[in-house]
Design a protein around this motif. Structure first.
Motif, PDB file in Angstrom:
ATOM      1  N   PRO A 132       8.237   0.820   4.432  1.00 21.84           N
ATOM      2  CA  PRO A 132       6.953  -0.375   4.743  1.00 21.84           C
ATOM      3  C   PRO A 132       6.496  -0.588   6.602  1.00 21.84           C
ATOM      4  CG  PRO A 132       8.945  -1.801   4.129  1.00 21.84           C
ATOM      5  CD  PRO A 132       9.303  -0.504   4.291  1.00 21.84           C
ATOM      6  N   VAL A 133       6.108   0.319   7.059  1.00 19.91           N
ATOM      7  CA  VAL A 133       5.667  -0.016   8.252  1.00 19.91           C
ATOM      8  C   VAL A 133       4.281  -0.808   8.247  1.00 19.91           C
ATOM      9  CG1 VAL A 133       6.651   2.394   9.095  1.00 19.91           C
ATOM     10  CG2 VAL A 133       4.314   2.142   8.355  1.00 19.91           C
ATOM     11  N   ALA A 134       3.476  -1.543   7.206  1.00 23.79           N
ATOM     12  CA  ALA A 134       2.376  -2.375   7.270  1.00 23.79           C
ATOM     13  C   ALA A 134       2.850  -3.336   5.478  1.00 23.79           C
ATOM     14  CB  ALA A 134       1.189  -1.438   7.035  1.00 23.79           C
ATOM     15  N   ASP A 135       2.626  -3.920   5.190  1.00 27.26           N
ATOM     16  CA  ASP A 135       2.588  -4.724   5.045  1.00 27.26           C
ATOM     17  C   ASP A 135       1.561  -4.095   3.291  1.00 27.26           C
ATOM     18  OD1 ASP A 135       3.531  -6.917   5.154  1.00 27.26           O
ATOM     19  OD2 ASP A 135       1.663  -7.915   6.457  1.00 27.26           O
ATOM     20  N   PRO A 136       2.875  -3.876   2.547  1.00 26.12           N
ATOM     21  CA  PRO A 136       2.965  -3.115   0.932  1.00 26.12           C
ATOM     22  C   PRO A 136       2.601  -4.105   0.151  1.00 26.12           C
ATOM     23  CG  PRO A 136       5.175  -3.588   0.783  1.00 26.12           C
ATOM     24  CD  PRO A 136       4.709  -4.245   2.381  1.00 26.12           C
ATOM     25  N   PRO A 137       1.313  -3.780  -0.764  1.00 26.06           N
ATOM     26  CA  PRO A 137       0.519  -4.950  -1.887  1.00 26.06           C
ATOM     27  C   PRO A 137       1.122  -5.364  -2.577  1.00 26.06           C
ATOM     28  CG  PRO A 137       0.329  -2.058  -2.119  1.00 26.06           C
ATOM     29  CD  PRO A 137       1.480  -1.983  -0.966  1.00 26.06           C
ATOM     30  N   ALA A 138       0.833  -6.856  -2.930  1.00 24.98           N
ATOM     31  CA  ALA A 138       1.367  -6.992  -3.568  1.00 24.98           C
ATOM     32  C   ALA A 138       0.535  -8.731  -4.319  1.00 24.98           C
ATOM     33  CB  ALA A 138       2.559  -8.341  -3.285  1.00 24.98           C
ATOM     34  N   ASN A 139       1.049  -8.564  -6.199  1.00 19.73           N
ATOM     35  CA  ASN A 139      -0.086  -9.518  -6.400  1.00 19.73           C
ATOM     36  C   ASN A 139       0.152 -11.057  -6.201  1.00 19.73           C
ATOM     37  OD1 ASN A 139       2.556 -10.231  -7.883  1.00 19.73           O
ATOM     38  ND2 ASN A 139       1.053  -9.364  -9.826  1.00 19.73           N
ATOM     39  N   HIS A 140      -0.257 -12.034  -6.943  1.00 19.29           N
ATOM     40  CA  HIS A 140      -0.498 -13.521  -6.562  1.00 19.29           C
ATOM     41  C   HIS A 140       0.913 -14.057  -6.543  1.00 19.29           C
ATOM     42  CE1 HIS A 140      -0.482 -13.121 -10.581  1.00 19.29           C
ATOM     43  NE2 HIS A 140      -0.111 -13.791 -10.746  1.00 19.29           N
ATOM     44  N   TRP A 141       1.403 -13.720  -7.249  1.00 18.72           N
ATOM     45  CA  TRP A 141       2.890 -13.873  -7.460  1.00 18.72           C
ATOM     46  C   TRP A 141       4.303 -13.235  -6.532  1.00 18.72           C
ATOM     47  CZ3 TRP A 141       6.853 -11.316  -9.173  1.00 18.72           C
ATOM     48  CH2 TRP A 141       6.343 -10.028  -9.828  1.00 18.72           C
ATOM     49  N   GLY A 142       4.107 -11.659  -6.402  1.00 19.12           N
ATOM     50  CA  GLY A 142       4.756 -10.656  -5.240  1.00 19.12           C
ATOM     51  C   GLY A 142       4.622 -11.394  -4.170  1.00 19.12           C
ATOM     52  N   ALA A 143       3.359 -11.809  -3.679  1.00 13.48           N
ATOM     53  CA  ALA A 143       3.061 -12.057  -2.164  1.00 13.48           C
ATOM     54  C   ALA A 143       3.853 -12.983  -1.410  1.00 13.48           C
ATOM     55  CB  ALA A 143       1.736 -12.140  -1.871  1.00 13.48           C
ATOM     56  N   LEU A 144       3.762 -13.987  -3.051  1.00 16.85           N
ATOM     57  CA  LEU A 144       5.063 -14.868  -2.162  1.00 16.85           C
ATOM     58  C   LEU A 144       6.734 -14.498  -2.445  1.00 16.85           C
ATOM     59  CD1 LEU A 144       5.165 -18.194  -0.857  1.00 16.85           C
ATOM     60  CD2 LEU A 144       4.959 -18.527  -3.317  1.00 16.85           C
ATOM     61  N   ALA A 145       6.851 -14.299  -3.354  1.00 22.59           N
ATOM     62  CA  ALA A 145       7.683 -13.857  -4.167  1.00 22.59           C
ATOM     63  C   ALA A 145       8.801 -12.517  -2.440  1.00 22.59           C
ATOM     64  CB  ALA A 145       8.188 -13.146  -5.089  1.00 22.59           C
ATOM     65  N   LEU A 146       8.394 -12.004  -2.151  1.00 22.88           N
ATOM     66  CA  LEU A 146       8.483 -10.589  -1.601  1.00 22.88           C
ATOM     67  C   LEU A 146       7.962 -10.730   0.122  1.00 22.88           C
ATOM     68  CD1 LEU A 146       7.804  -7.621  -3.935  1.00 22.88           C
ATOM     69  CD2 LEU A 146       9.719  -8.649  -3.955  1.00 22.88           C
TER      70      LEU A 146
END
Length: 469
Positions: A97-111
């Motif tokens: 993760p040299v940049a922010d990896p993609p995530a969905n709505h709940w994953g963006a907060l959880a991760l």
């Protein structure tokens, strides 16, 4: 040997991060700027690794950092793909993760804690050059991240990318870790260190008060205030750090807790936010509001309990990544070494071993049988190798030697069963030699054409035979 004071700081930082994410108390960021402290500790360890291993230290650090992330990705990325995350090449950022990896709505907060690994990777890759520059111009190199952040905050670089801003916020703490490793902070006198820390804290506090964020005085929303306030803390915490913290070892349960959390720091950090997100709607259903102290206490206990469960399940990955023996709960007692058999007669006296880290007690190695060592009949004169069978069954060929020539005998020198054979003071166990004895030592063939062994070598061989077990 690990510095338990640094372990204690990491322990407190991890606890503070988890409690902050559960409670949302902004004051915790002021009381203990945990993220900057963690970056400073990482910078100090990185400087030590570079000194010890050179650029190869980068691969070792990556090997210890990434497997715990991959475990999280194996579990949560498929769950996000099934709940709205669009597949694509950016998903590979979960591997590195040299940049922010993609995530969905709940994953963006959880991760959301992934940002720490992103910054860590960039700082890691920059460390060889940064350490080289720091040791040639420490003050200028240390001032550079803060100057960069000031330029960004004043709007002179309005389109600064996120990694560049993060260098301004936290790379100064990483460089202070370099200064700690090199002993520069310790060498600062109180007349320099304390006024500098007070000036940084005052400047940081002034910026925080005049530039509050959306959550008030939360340092996570006030970059320049965060950097200056944290630098003041690090100067004091590391600049006046004790050499160690023996008092931790005297409290066995607390020492074990410090050891466990240090060995599982990545697992706790990466997983705790997922449980915060999971529990928030559930505890709201039963009426445990986040504004209620009792409800907050229940949340904290439940999050730590769930983190403890997942740590038992996958925390051993950190042991494998560090090439340690995997353990469910780190810091337990180590198994005693097996008895060492050397010969048919004699025994090694028990040898007291110093306290092991995390054990807090002394242990004795079991004794093993040994053969008595041969004794030189006269100083500096070859003697028969009477212990040839011992050497033979240890894989050392037995060498026939000529008998000692007649002459006045001197008292036999005692040979110690451990260490170096005893001898006159100041000779480290070796007999005094003269020119004649030097010539005899160089010669390995006697008058009859048979090999001879000098007396000191016999004694040393006997000592090696005893210690080889």
């Amino acid at each position: 040997m690990r510095n338990r004071y640094l372990d204690l700081l990491r322990f407190l930082a991890i606890l503070r991060v988890v409690v902050y994410h559960v409670t949302g108390w902004a004051s915790l960021t002021l009381v203990f700027p945990a993220m900057a402290v963690m970056f400073a500790l990482a910078g100090s360890l990185m400087a030590a690794s570079l000194d010890r291993s050179g650029p190869a230290a980068l691969l070792r650090r990556l090997r210890r950092l990434l497997p715990s992330l991959w475990v999280v990705a194996v579990v949560l990325v498929p769950a996000m793909l099934m709940t709205g995350l669009s597949p694509g090449p950016k998903v590979l950022l979960w591997l590195f993760p040299v940049a922010d990896p993609p995530a969905n709505h709940w994953g963006a907060l959880a991760l959301s804690p992934i940002w720490y690994l992103r910054d860590y990777l960039w700082f890691l890759l920059a460390s060889p050059v940064a350490l080289w520059l720091f040791r040639r111009a420490p003050v200028a190199t240390l001032a550079l991240p803060y100057a960069l952040l000031l330029v960004i905050e004043l709007g002179l670089l309005p389109a600064a990318p996120v990694p560049l801003r993060e260098f301004g916020v936290y790379f100064g703490a990483w460089l202070l870790g370099f200064a700690h490793h090199d002993g520069l902070l310790r060498r600062l006198t109180n007349r320099v260190l304390l006024p500098t820390a007070l000036a940084l804290a005052g400047a940081g506090a002034a910026w925080i008060v005049t530039h509050p964020g959306p959550r008030g005085f939360d340092l996570n929303d006030i970059d320049l205030g965060n950097a200056l306030w944290s630098a003041a803390f690090i100067l004091v915490l590391l600049g006046r750090a004790p050499a160690t913290a023996h008092w931790i070892e005297r409290r066995r349960l607390f020492s074990r807790a410090v050891t466990v959390l240090n060995r599982r720091a990545l697992t706790v950090y990466l997983w705790h936010m997922s449980f915060v997100v999971l529990l928030t709607p559930l505890v709201d259903v039963v009426g445990w509001s986040h504004e209620d102290p009792f409800g907050l206490a229940i949340r904290v206990v439940l999050v730590f309990a769930l983190v403890g469960v997942v740590t038992l399940l996958v925390g051993w990955v950190e042991d494998v990544a560090a090439r340690r023996r995997p353990e469910l709960v780190p810091g337990g007692r180590r198994a005693p070494r097996p008895a060492r058999a050397v010969g048919a007669a004699g025994a090694l006296p028990p040898r007291v071993v110093g306290p092991c880290l995390g054990d807090g007690d002394d242990r004795q190695e079991p004794a093993g049988p040994v053969r008595p060592a041969p004794v030189a009949a006269r100083r500096g004169v070859p003697v028969p190798l009477s212990s040839a069978p011992v050497a033979a069954d240890r894989g050392v060929p037995a060498v026939p030697v000529s008998p000692a020539p007649a002459g006045p005998r001197t008292p036999a020198r005692p040979v110690r069963t451990l260490g170096v054979p005893a001898g006159p003071a100041g000779t480290a166990g070796r007999p005094a030699t003269g020119p004649g004895e030097k010539r005899r030592e160089r010669s390995t063939v006697g008058a009859a054409g048979r090999a001879v062994v000098p007396a000191p070598r016999v004694a040393e061989l006997a000592t090696v035979e005893i210690n080889a077990g």
